[in-house]
Scaffold this active site. Structure first.
Site, PDB file in Angstrom:
ATOM      1  N   CYS A  81       0.876  -1.184   0.000  1.00 54.92           N
ATOM      2  CA  CYS A  81       0.000   0.000   0.000  1.00 54.92           C
ATOM      3  C   CYS A  81       0.905   1.222   0.000  1.00 54.92           C
ATOM      4  O   CYS A  81       1.636   1.440   0.969  1.00 54.92           O
ATOM      5  CB  CYS A  81      -0.921   0.004   1.224  1.00 54.92           C
ATOM      6  N   HIS A 167      -1.978  -4.715 -10.529  1.00 53.89           N
ATOM      7  CA  HIS A 167      -2.629  -3.544 -11.129  1.00 53.89           C
ATOM      8  C   HIS A 167      -2.918  -3.784 -12.598  1.00 53.89           C
ATOM      9  O   HIS A 167      -2.080  -4.332 -13.316  1.00 53.89           O
ATOM     10  CB  HIS A 167      -1.739  -2.304 -10.981  1.00 53.89           C
ATOM     11  N   GLU A 216     -10.089   0.214  -6.305  1.00 54.59           N
ATOM     12  CA  GLU A 216      -9.140  -0.641  -5.601  1.00 54.59           C
ATOM     13  C   GLU A 216      -9.720  -2.018  -5.260  1.00 54.59           C
ATOM     14  O   GLU A 216     -10.883  -2.140  -4.861  1.00 54.59           O
ATOM     15  CB  GLU A 216      -8.681   0.019  -4.296  1.00 54.59           C
ATOM     16  N   CYS A 225      -4.622   6.355  -4.853  1.00 55.32           N
ATOM     17  CA  CYS A 225      -4.021   5.020  -4.685  1.00 55.32           C
ATOM     18  C   CYS A 225      -2.539   5.151  -5.022  1.00 55.32           C
ATOM     19  O   CYS A 225      -2.202   5.446  -6.182  1.00 55.32           O
ATOM     20  CB  CYS A 225      -4.707   4.019  -5.608  1.00 55.32           C
ATOM     21  N   GLY A 228      -1.276   2.453  -7.262  1.00 55.11           N
ATOM     22  CA  GLY A 228      -1.961   2.678  -8.533  1.00 55.11           C
ATOM     23  C   GLY A 228      -1.328   3.808  -9.331  1.00 55.11           C
ATOM     24  O   GLY A 228      -1.220   3.734 -10.562  1.00 55.11           O
TER      25      GLY A 228
END
Ligand SMILES: N[C@H](CCC[C@H](N)C(=O)O)C(=O)O
Length: 282
Positions: A81, A167, A216, A225, A228
């Site tokens: 994260c 992703h 997400e 994100c 991301g």
């Protein structure tokens, strides 16, 4: 063993560009959360409310200072994260768990290196992106730059990569009208992603600027994100649309992503904010 009913846990509410977290010190208190307890904490009506839960633990690795565990709002534990990594270093520094401003943090995927900058922002070495389908994981005959993905009656051309977590990145012409609420969950749960996937929707503004929305995995669309943003910048650079550094404009604010290409690490710079301290009885 999980955190017993009736146990009171101290937490800190934090966010990175509106991607919000409940952060637990798992060193000075025993925190062992079940998926149901995670869902309850993350619930914005019956709990504290957050996109992810972050757990600070001691590490057994001699090349890291802490261990960092991440749980999505749906209760699933995940590998990485990015916005949380910036909050992690702010948390451990502000709570006296370290006096370092640059630390090495063990995650399920790798060791990342967040650093508190003098200007109040945080810069993180997020590690090297991975592209082999088996490392995502993603079902594909071979590794290519992009992949056709059949979603309903659409065939989408997506980039697929891992920042430790999976992703899928789709370029769109207009982010505001992009059907994120329909395509997001359809991509997230697509059968070619056996561990599901984070679905990024990128609008290229200039070679150094994109707008980004991310649906997400395990949390739905968030205001920002971090992984991301890394994935979108890497995908855009690889396809020749972007050049490092890339400013990523999310709904919650801006991140700067740097990547020198190939097997080089991705660097992400952005804010990390503390909102309040609290206690919750599980
Ligand atoms: N939903 C992600 C985890 C949180 C990532 C995001 N909040 C970030 O800042 O990178 C996943 O399931 O892989």
């Amino acid at each position: 063993m999980n955190t017993q009913q009736g146990t009171r846990l101290r937490f800190t509410k934090m966010h990175g560009l509106g991607n919000d977290f409940v952060v637990f010190d798992g060193i000075n208190q025993t925190v062992a959360l079940t998926p149901e307890q995670c869902r309850r904490i993350a619930d914005r009506h019956f709990g504290v409310g957050c996109d992810q839960i972050l757990l600070v633990e001691a590490t057994t690795r001699d090349d890291a200072d802490f261990r960092y565990r991440i749980f999505n709002a749906d209760g699933g534990e995940v590998e990485q994260c990015g916005n949380g990594a910036r909050c992690f270093v702010r948390f451990v520094h502000d709570h006296g768990l370290t006096d370092k401003t640059a630390i090495r943090v063990e995650t399920a995927a790798s060791v990342i290196e967040p650093r508190l900058l003098d200007n109040g922002l945080v810069r993180v070495n997020m590690g090297v992106p991975r592209f082999a389908p088996a490392e995502i994981p993603f079902a594909a005959e071979a590794e290519t730059l992009t992949y056709p993905l059949k979603v309903g009656q659409h065939v989408l051309e997506i980039a697929v990569l891992s920042m430790g977590n999976p992703h899928a990145v789709l370029r769109v012409n207009d982010l505001d009208s992009a059907p994120v609420d329909i395509l997001g969950p359809a991509i997230e749960s697509h059968s070619r992603f056996p561990q599901r996937v984070n679905a990024g929707f990128m609008q290229v503004l200039t070679p150094h600027d994109i707008r980004l929305r991310v649906y997400e995995r395990g949390a739905g669309e968030t205001l920002a994100c971090g992984t991301g943003a890394c994935a979108a910048a890497v995908a855009g650079i690889r396809q020749g649309w972007l050049a490092s550094p890339v400013s990523v404009h999310a709904r919650g604010g801006n991140l700067v992503i740097e990547w020198a290409g190939k097997d080089q690490p991705v660097y992400m710079t952005g804010p990390a904010e503390t909102v309040f301290e609290g206690e919750i009885e599980l």
